[in-house]
Design an enzyme around this catalytic site. Structure first.
Site, PDB file in Angstrom:
ATOM      1  N   HIS A   1       0.825  -1.216   0.000  1.00 32.95           N
ATOM      2  CA  HIS A   1       0.000   0.000   0.000  1.00 32.95           C
ATOM      3  C   HIS A   1       0.860   1.267   0.000  1.00 32.95           C
ATOM      4  O   HIS A   1       0.340   2.363  -0.202  1.00 32.95           O
ATOM      5  CB  HIS A   1      -1.041  -0.019   1.137  1.00 32.95           C
ATOM      6  CG  HIS A   1      -0.573   0.459   2.467  1.00 32.95           C
ATOM      7  ND1 HIS A   1      -0.247  -0.376   3.514  1.00 32.95           N
ATOM      8  CD2 HIS A   1      -0.393   1.709   2.949  1.00 32.95           C
ATOM      9  CE1 HIS A   1       0.098   0.339   4.563  1.00 32.95           C
ATOM     10  NE2 HIS A   1       0.023   1.611   4.259  1.00 32.95           N
TER      11      HIS A   1
ATOM     12  N   GLU B   1      19.247   6.998   7.173  1.00 29.59           N
ATOM     13  CA  GLU B   1      18.603   8.239   7.618  1.00 29.59           C
ATOM     14  C   GLU B   1      18.242   8.110   9.093  1.00 29.59           C
ATOM     15  O   GLU B   1      17.974   7.016   9.590  1.00 29.59           O
ATOM     16  CB  GLU B   1      17.348   8.469   6.767  1.00 29.59           C
ATOM     17  CG  GLU B   1      16.548   9.694   7.116  1.00 29.59           C
ATOM     18  CD  GLU B   1      17.264  10.993   6.824  1.00 29.59           C
ATOM     19  OE1 GLU B   1      18.381  11.196   7.359  1.00 29.59           O
ATOM     20  OE2 GLU B   1      16.714  11.815   6.084  1.00 29.59           O
TER      21      GLU B   1
ATOM     22  N   ASP C   1       0.094  -7.397   1.858  1.00 31.91           N
ATOM     23  CA  ASP C   1       0.559  -6.002   1.792  1.00 31.91           C
ATOM     24  C   ASP C   1       2.087  -5.964   1.928  1.00 31.91           C
ATOM     25  O   ASP C   1       2.623  -5.467   2.919  1.00 31.91           O
ATOM     26  CB  ASP C   1      -0.126  -5.229   2.935  1.00 31.91           C
ATOM     27  CG  ASP C   1       0.063  -3.734   2.824  1.00 31.91           C
ATOM     28  OD1 ASP C   1       0.513  -3.272   1.761  1.00 31.91           O
ATOM     29  OD2 ASP C   1      -0.237  -3.031   3.819  1.00 31.91           O
TER      30      ASP C   1
ATOM     31  N   SER D   1       4.019   2.619   8.045  1.00 26.09           N
ATOM     32  CA  SER D   1       3.709   1.527   7.116  1.00 26.09           C
ATOM     33  C   SER D   1       4.909   1.116   6.287  1.00 26.09           C
ATOM     34  O   SER D   1       5.691   1.966   5.853  1.00 26.09           O
ATOM     35  CB  SER D   1       2.593   1.945   6.171  1.00 26.09           C
ATOM     36  OG  SER D   1       1.379   1.850   6.830  1.00 26.09           O
ATOM     37  N   GLY D   2       5.011  -0.158   6.034  1.00 25.55           N
ATOM     38  CA  GLY D   2       6.121  -0.679   5.236  1.00 25.55           C
ATOM     39  C   GLY D   2       7.348  -0.954   6.079  1.00 25.55           C
ATOM     40  O   GLY D   2       8.247  -1.668   5.655  1.00 25.55           O
TER      41      GLY D   2
END
Ligand code: 4AZ
Length: 386
Positions: free
Chosen positions: A17, A35, A69, A162-163
Site C-alpha cells: 500500500h 537516515e 501487503d 507503514s512498510g
C-alpha cells in the site's frame, strides 16, 4: 512517506500500500538509507539516497482487505553497508509464529492517530499475539496466515510507519518478521497493530532478491545438496567480511566483540567469528559448507521510510518514496543509561525512546541518554555543543 527494511545490498522490503493505491503503482521512488533525522543532518555517517529501479509487487495484493501487503524495491545502485546500515535477517523457519515474543517496530510515523509525524526515527516494543487473541480477532476477524498482530497497551505503530520493520532477536540477530500494514487507529485499547507476516512470503522474497547477496546466493537458505559427511574443522582465525564493508577498529558483530582491519575481522573472545556469523561473505575454501547460514555481521535492522504512491500517473516523476535505514540497538544487556545529552537544538520535543544514529536512547524534552550506557553526545559529535 513509508518505512521499509533493507534485506541485502540491493533490496528493500516495504508494504504494497506504500507503492500502490487505487490500482496505480508509483512510477518512481527514492530510498533513503542510513537516515535518522529527516529535517537536519545530524547523522554521523551520511545517508544514501538511492532511486528505486524496480518495484516488485505482490499480484495477490488485496487493497480492500489489505491482504498480502508486502512489496520489494530493487535499488538502482548497491547500498554501502556501514556502522549504521546493515540489512536485517530474514526468518529461516517458515512455521515460526513468534507468539508471545517482544518485537521492535520503528519509523517516522505519527506519534498518535491523526497526529504529526516524527522528524526523528522512533521505536517501540510490542508483543506478537496469536491471531485468535481478543486484540486481533476482535477488531479484525480472521486474518489468516498472511498477517500477524502485535499488541502492547499504550504503544503502537501508526500512520507513516507503514512498510517499516517489525523485528525481533532470533539467534542473537535482528530478524524482520513483520511489515507494518494497518490497524484501527493507533495504540487504541484492545486493538492490535496488523503486520504482513514475513514467514508467509519467504520463498517469494528469496526468489526475488537473489542477486542482492554479497556472495550471489542467500546464505540463510539451506542448500538443497547435503552437507559433506566429513566436515573440515572451522578455524578461529580471521574472518573475511569485506563484502559487508572495509571497516577498521573494534566492533560488536552480532554481539560478538571483534577487531577488524579493512573488513578482515577476528573475535577478541576466542569465538570462531566466521562460523558464529555463518559466513556472511561466503565460506573459506577449506571450510565445510554450512547448511543454514544467516546473513549479516552487525545486527542492524533497516527502518526505511517511504512515501505514498502517487495515485494518478503523472508525466513527471513525483519526488516519492523515501526509505531511510537506521540501526536497531545492537546489544540488549541491561546497562546504566549514559551521560545526559542536550539535543534541544535538534528537537526540543524529543520524548520517549529513539534510535539516534543507531544508538538506543531515552529522551525527555530534548535531553537524551543512551540506554546502552554509551556517551550519546560524544558519539553524535556534540550537535548542540557541550
Ligand atoms: C497506517 O495508516 C497505519 N496501529 C499503520 C499502522 C497502524 C495503523 C495505521 C497500526 O499506516
Amino acid at each position: 512517506m513509508c518505512g521499509g527494511t533493507l534485506i541485502n545490498r540491493k533490496y528493500v522490503m516495504t508494504a504494497m500500500h506504500c507503492v500502490k493505491s487505487s490500482g496505480v503503482t508509483a512510477r518512481s521512488a527514492l530510498v533513503k538509507i542510513g537516515e535518522f533525522s529527516l529535517n537536519s543532518a545530524i547523522e554521523t555517517i551520511p545517508q544514501q539516497n538511492i532511486p528505486v529501479a524496480q518495484i516488485i509487487e505482490r499480484d495477490d495484493y488485496d487493497e480492500s482487505r489489505i491482504n498480502n501487503d508486502i512489496a520489494l524495491l530493487r535499488l538502482s545502485t548497491d547500498v554501502v553497508f556501514n556502522d549504521n546500515v546493515v540489512p536485517a535477517c530474514l526468518p529461516t523457519d517458515p512455521n515460526q509464529q513468534y507468539v508471545g515474543q517482544q518485537a521492535i517496530v520503528s519509523g517516522w510515523g505519527t506519534t498518535s492517530s491523526g497526529g504529526s509525524t516524527s522528524n526523528l526515527l522512533k521505536e517501540t516494543t510490542v508483543k506478537i499475539v496469536a491471531n485468535s487473541d481478543s486484540t486481533c480477532l476482535g477488531p479484525y476477524g480472521n486474518i489468516g496466515s498472511t498477517r500477524m498482530c502485535a499488541y502492547t497497551a499504550g504503544t503502537d505503530s501508526c500512520q507513516g510507519d507503514s512498510g517499516g520493520p517489525l523485528v525481533l532477536k532470533e539467534d542473537g540477530r535482528y530478524t524482520v518478521v513483520g511489515v507494518v500494514s494497518y490497524g484501527n487507529g493507533c495504540a487504541r485499547a484492545n486493538n492490535a497493530g496488523v503486520y504482513a507476516r514475513v514467514t508467509n512470503y519467504l520463498s517469494w522474497i528469496n526468489e526475488n532478491v537473489a542477486d542482492g547477496w554479497c556472495s550471489g546466493t542467500n546464505p540463510t537458505v539451506a542448500p538443497t545438496t547435503a552437507a559433506p559427511t566429513t566436515a573440515a574443522p572451522t578455524t578461529g582465525g580471521a574472518c573475511d567480511l569485506t563484502c559487508i564493508g572495509d571497516f577498521t577498529g573494534n566492533y560488536l558483530l552480532n554481539g560478538l566483540p571483534a577487531t577488524c582491519n579493512l573488513g578482515i575481522c577476528s573475535s577478541t573472545d576466542g569465538t570462531d567469528l566466521c562460523s558464529a556469523l555463518r559466513f556472511p561473505c561466503g565460506t573459506p575454501t577449506t571450510a565445510a559448507p554450512t547448511t543454514a547460514a544467516p546473513t549479516t555481521a552487525a545486527p542492524t535492522t533497516a527502518a526505511p521510510t517511504t512515501a505514498p504512491p502517487t495515485t494518478a500517473p503523472p508525466t513527471t516523476a513525483p519526488p516519492t518514496t523515501a526509505a531511510p535505514t537506521t540501526a536497531v540497538p545492537t546489544s540488549a544487556a541491561p546497562v546504566k543509561p549514559g551521560k545526559l545529552c542536550n539535543l534541544r537544538c535538534v528537537n526540543r520535543n524529543l520524548n520517549g525512546n529513539y534510535l539516534i544514529n543507531g544508538i538506543p536512547a531515552i529522551c525527555r524534552r530534548g535531553r537524551c541518554r543512551a540506554t546502552d550506557g554509551s556517551h550519546l553526545c560524544k558519539q553524535l559529535g556534540f550537535p548542540c555543543r557541550r
